[in-house]
Design an enzyme around this catalytic site. Structure first.
Site, short mmCIF file in Angstrom:
data_model
loop_
_atom_site.label_atom_id
_atom_site.label_comp_id
_atom_site.label_asym_id
_atom_site.label_seq_id
_atom_site.Cartn_x
_atom_site.Cartn_y
_atom_site.Cartn_z
N SER A 193 0.80 -1.23 0.00
CA SER A 193 0.00 0.00 0.00
C SER A 193 0.83 1.28 0.00
CB SER A 193 -0.93 0.00 1.21
OG SER A 193 -0.20 -0.16 2.40
N ASP A 251 -3.52 7.92 8.01
CA ASP A 251 -4.45 7.05 8.75
C ASP A 251 -3.62 6.31 9.81
OD1 ASP A 251 -3.14 5.00 7.36
OD2 ASP A 251 -4.74 4.78 5.88
N HIS A 306 -0.50 4.60 7.38
CA HIS A 306 0.22 5.18 6.25
C HIS A 306 0.65 6.62 6.49
CE1 HIS A 306 -2.44 1.95 4.69
NE2 HIS A 306 -1.30 1.60 4.13
#
Ligand code: NAG
Ligand code: NAG
Ligand code: NAG
Length: 374
Positions: A48, A340, A343
């Site tokens: 991610s 978040d 990340h």
């Protein structure tokens, strides 16, 4: 102790590189400008941290094609896991290339025309096939990413380049960025109710398993034509808000250090492995991005580094640790380390990319600008 050994290895590898490869005049490094293309393509593999939208096309909970993701991105919520650009977005534009499109977002026809690079990265993916799949859902594990790249090389690039020789030349000048490994901890080893790995392997054995898997995949990329590799270390996973809040009793230090210790084993072994590959794979160059060290310092002393919001996520996060949809994020995104619960914000990605691209402290044994000139 371990870090000084890593540094020594970096130094040794640097001097050996200087001796064995002819640097195309080190001082003649050109500064990047939009009009100047420094590498023919940028290929991206990982999770991610660098996914640019592949997960939009998968059945997975690790999907972020909704606001407030992308609040600071030109095209809004694209599937990037932060408020703006990833580190590879910055690297692509400084190389003079377009943002690297997600493989799953391209039609067959587009894949046969794309010659500036493709992004195979997928949120929740790991080196091990099963990492990130227990609850989260589908993903492109590193093996699947390599298989897709195999398809690109064998079936798509021959539609663009007339000869094998031309493909080899093009691939040997292209840059390959790989950022993977966190999910083998976060979404595998650290989830003992869902995965066996922590019962089967001690931390050293698990690190060794991951790194031997990593070596296999890097060797496959090399066999397919990749030569210039940029390997991102795994960051201090034990400092992420999700891990800190999940740990009971709550740690008295800013980070969960026994979790960071796991990641350090992986990073250390990876450094040695890529140094070894540099010697065994003829014509290859591996550079390693020191993500861990700086990020760890920023987590311990956020204010000193200008992150007045500290480790608190910028958006309102749900149980999934991702931002809740349609909530207003914090006003000053640059003041937070985390977007978040996992990340980093765009600013952190910019600093990593900038340091690795033209700085002298982030990437060893050279920065990306020099890599394009070798
Ligand atoms: C755990 O390991 C056992 C035996 O090694 C195996 O049968 C089982 O399927 C594993 N469970 C998971 C969730 O991987
Ligand atoms: C690429 O795919 C072919 C089959 O299409 C396979 O034979 C080959 O081993 C693969 N190469 C790599 C490096 O994975
Ligand atoms: C696209 C996809 O779903 N890929 C894989 C994700 O991980 C599982 C478990 O290892 C695989 O079976 C899927 O093929």
């Amino acid at each position: 102790m371990k870090f000084s050994i890593v540094f020594m290895l970096h130094l040794i590898s640097f001097f050996l590189l200087v001796q064995t490869q002819q640097f195309a005049s080190v001082e003649a490094v050109k500064l990047p400008s939009q009009s100047h293309v420094l590498a023919p393509a940028l290929y991206v593999f990982g999770d991610s941290l660098v996914d640019s939208g592949n997960n939009n096309y998968l059945q997975t909970l690790a999907k972020v094609n909704y606001t407030p993701y992308g609040v600071d991105f030109r095209n809004g919520a694209t599937g990037r896991f932060n408020n703006g650009k990833t580190a590879v977005d910055f690297i692509a534009s400084w190389l003079g290339l377009p943002y690297v499109p997600p493989y799953l977002g391209l039609s067959e026809k587009q894949r046969r025309k794309t010659k500036t690079g493709i992004n195979y990265a997928s949120g929740a993916a790991g080196l091990l096939q099963e990492s990130g799949t227990a609850i989260i859902g589908d993903n492109l594990s590193m093996e699947e990413q390599v298989n897709y790249f195999n398809k690109t090389v064998k079936t798509d690039l021959p539609k663009i380049f007339k000869t094998h020789k031309k493909i080899s030349k093009y691939l040997s000048k292209s840059i390959f960025v790989i950022s993977i490994g966190s999910n083998d901890y976060i979404n595998n080893y650290l989830q003992p109710t869902l995965y066996n790995s922590s019962k089967i392997y001690n931390p050293e054995q698990y690190g060794a398993l991951l790194v031997s898997t990593f070596r296999k995949h890097l060797t496959s990329l090399y066999k397919l034509g990749a030569r210039k590799f940029v390997i991102f270390e795994v960051g201090p996973v034990g400092c992420t808000p999700a891990i800190v809040f999940r740990t009971t009793p709550r740690p008295t230090t800013p980070c969960v250090e026994n979790i960071n210790d796991l990641v350090k084993i992986f990073n250390f072994r990876t450094t040695i492995m890529i140094l070894e590959l540099t010697f065994t794979l003829k014509g290859s160059i591996f550079i390693s991005a020191d993500i861990y060290g700086k990020s760890y310092q920023q987590n311990l002393h956020p204010i000193k580094y200008g992150f007045t919001g500290g480790n608190t996520p910028c958006c309102a996060v749900g149980a999934s640790t991702l931002c809740l949809p349609n909530q207003k994020p914090c006003a000053n995104r640059n003041a937070h380390l985390y977007w978040d619960a996992f990340h980093p914000v765009q600013r952190v990605n910019y600093e990593v990319a900038n340091g690795c691209f033209k700085g002298s402290h982030t990437c060893f044994p050279m920065n990306i600008l020099k890599l394009t000139n070798v």
